[in-house]
Scaffold this motif. Structure first.
Motif, PDB file in Angstrom:
ATOM      1  N   ARG A  14       0.827  -1.205   0.000  1.00 47.09           N
ATOM      2  CA  ARG A  14       0.000   0.000   0.000  1.00 47.09           C
ATOM      3  C   ARG A  14       0.858   1.250   0.000  1.00 47.09           C
ATOM      4  N   ALA A  15       1.955   1.218   0.768  1.00 42.77           N
ATOM      5  CA  ALA A  15       2.840   2.376   0.825  1.00 42.77           C
ATOM      6  C   ALA A  15       3.505   2.625  -0.526  1.00 42.77           C
ATOM      7  N   ARG A  16       3.936   1.520  -1.199  1.00 41.43           N
ATOM      8  CA  ARG A  16       4.562   1.679  -2.512  1.00 41.43           C
ATOM      9  C   ARG A  16       3.555   2.177  -3.540  1.00 41.43           C
ATOM     10  N   TRP A  17       2.330   1.659  -3.470  1.00 38.13           N
ATOM     11  CA  TRP A  17       1.283   2.094  -4.405  1.00 38.13           C
ATOM     12  C   TRP A  17       0.967   3.570  -4.200  1.00 38.13           C
ATOM     13  N   THR A  18       0.848   3.964  -2.923  1.00 35.26           N
ATOM     14  CA  THR A  18       0.557   5.370  -2.608  1.00 35.26           C
ATOM     15  C   THR A  18       1.675   6.271  -3.107  1.00 35.26           C
ATOM     16  N   GLN A  19       2.916   5.836  -2.888  1.00 36.62           N
ATOM     17  CA  GLN A  19       4.064   6.629  -3.331  1.00 36.62           C
ATOM     18  C   GLN A  19       4.083   6.725  -4.857  1.00 36.62           C
ATOM     19  N   GLY A  20       3.718   5.611  -5.539  1.00 34.72           N
ATOM     20  CA  GLY A  20       3.663   5.624  -6.999  1.00 34.72           C
ATOM     21  C   GLY A  20       2.630   6.614  -7.512  1.00 34.72           C
ATOM     22  N   ILE A  22       1.502   9.274  -5.915  1.00 32.78           N
ATOM     23  CA  ILE A  22       1.986  10.627  -5.628  1.00 32.78           C
ATOM     24  C   ILE A  22       3.032  11.057  -6.657  1.00 32.78           C
ATOM     25  N   THR A  23       3.885  10.113  -7.061  1.00 29.94           N
ATOM     26  CA  THR A  23       4.945  10.433  -8.018  1.00 29.94           C
ATOM     27  C   THR A  23       4.385  10.691  -9.418  1.00 29.94           C
ATOM     28  N   ARG A  69       8.670  17.707 -10.966  1.00 28.99           N
ATOM     29  CA  ARG A  69       7.687  16.806 -10.349  1.00 28.99           C
ATOM     30  C   ARG A  69       6.819  16.108 -11.385  1.00 28.99           C
TER      31      ARG A  69
END
Length: 348
Positions: A14-20, A22-23, A69
């Motif tokens: 979930r953290a990696r998906w959220t970070q993806g 956001i990126t 960004r």
């Protein structure tokens, strides 16, 4: 203990998906905003949406620079979203659309695709262009304009000129498609074509689907429907053409050497999905509402993708392509029109 491990794994995903998200979000949002703006201009001022998306994207090239960004999201839109759009095109293809045309007209349309690509390879040598530009421009003219250009570019070995050549090809075929949309309907009357012949002529020669629809229905409903079906037959040639291109490239048969750059997969996953959706639709397993929705999603995905391609491309570098590349695309367009006109006359 096992539950704790599973929860930790889920939390990590979930953290990696959220970070993806956001990126990627800023760049994808920019590409979508450009696509919406291009569609607005198309609906209110009659400008080709693909061309407007590309031109506006070119003006925002600074958003693709490293460190911004938006760079990651623009790259994702230009590659992954593009492939999603091409895959969804398959949901519009069906075997049933072939029945009303007759075998001779179908073979003429398919022959036009093959002959134009072969002509493009020959003409590229005369214009001093390489085989990559020959396949890109010839396939774009022969099949379905900007959509085909983006699909073919995805299977060509990458070089430092790949993005530039793609942006140029999309711009060239879109402009020529718009010119054809205006010029070809009067020509069909001048040739003395009936509704069936006019539909085959317009659908078999104009590059982009939107311009085919515009040209066909400007003549009449029957011509518009026939032209759209013929155009979708050309679109259905995308998967086999991409497969053939991949086989030839991997075998190193072009210019007698293995191509430079990293080899793409034999058949990209988005082309496989294109074929799967087309097969499902042909067997009647895709409801009409879903097929229509897939068509709309495909159009928006391709529009956002071409906006991202524009953002990634420097206008100065694109202008370096030169007049010979313009001549090549024009020559391919004229050849395809000549081939279809002669064929329609002979069959008629």
């Amino acid at each position: 203990m096992e539950k704790s491990a599973n929860w930790a794994q889920f939390s990590g995903l979930r953290a990696r998906w959220t970070q993806g998200v956001i990126t990627l979000f800023p760049g994808m949002a920019v590409a979508l905003l450009v696509a919406v703006s291009a569609q607005f201009l198309s609906e209110h001022y009659g400008a080709p949406a693909m061309l407007m998306a590309l031109l506006m994207g070119l003006a925002l090239n600074f958003l693709a620079e490293k460190g911004t960004r938006t760079a990651a999201g623009v790259e994702y839109s230009a590659r992954t979203v593009l492939r999603m759009g091409v895959a969804l095109l398959g949901a519009r293809i069906s075997v049933d659309m072939l029945t009303d045309l007759g075998g001779a007209m179908i073979m003429l349309v398919i022959g036009g695709v093959v002959a134009t690509i072969l002509f493009g390879l020959i003409a590229a040598r005369l214009f001093g262009r390489g085989w990559r530009m020959a396949l890109l421009s010839g396939g774009a003219v022969a099949i379905c304009g900007a959509s085909a250009a983006m699909a073919i570019a995805a299977v060509l070995p990458k070089t430092d000129k790949s993005e530039r050549n793609l942006a140029f090809t999309v711009m060239a075929v879109t402009v020529l498609s718009t010119v054809a949309m205006i010029a070809y309907p009067p020509l069909s009357s001048w040739f003395g074509f009936g509704p069936l012949e006019s539909g085959v002529f317009l659908g078999g020669t104009i590059h982009d689907v939107a311009q085919v629809v515009g040209a066909g229905f400007s003549v009449g409903p029957e011509v518009g429907e026939t032209a759209t079906v013929v155009k979708l037959i050309r679109v259905s040639m995308l998967a086999p053409v991409v497969l053939v291109f991949s086989l030839v490239i991997r075998a190193g048969k072009l210019d007698g050497d293995a191509p430079e750059g990293k080899r793409p997969p034999l058949l990209p996953s988005f082309v496989i999905w294109f074929m799967v959706f087309a097969a499902l639709n042909s067997f009647g397993l895709v409801p009409e509402s879903v097929s229509t929705l897939a068509g709309h999603l495909s159009r928006w995905a391709l529009l956002a993708a071409i906006a991202a391609v524009g953002i990634k491309t420097s206008l100065v570098r694109m202008l370096e392509v030169g007049g010979s590349a313009i001549g090549l695309v024009v020559a391919n367009t004229i050849f395809l029109a000549f081939f279809i006109v002669v064929g329609v006359h002979l069959i008629g």
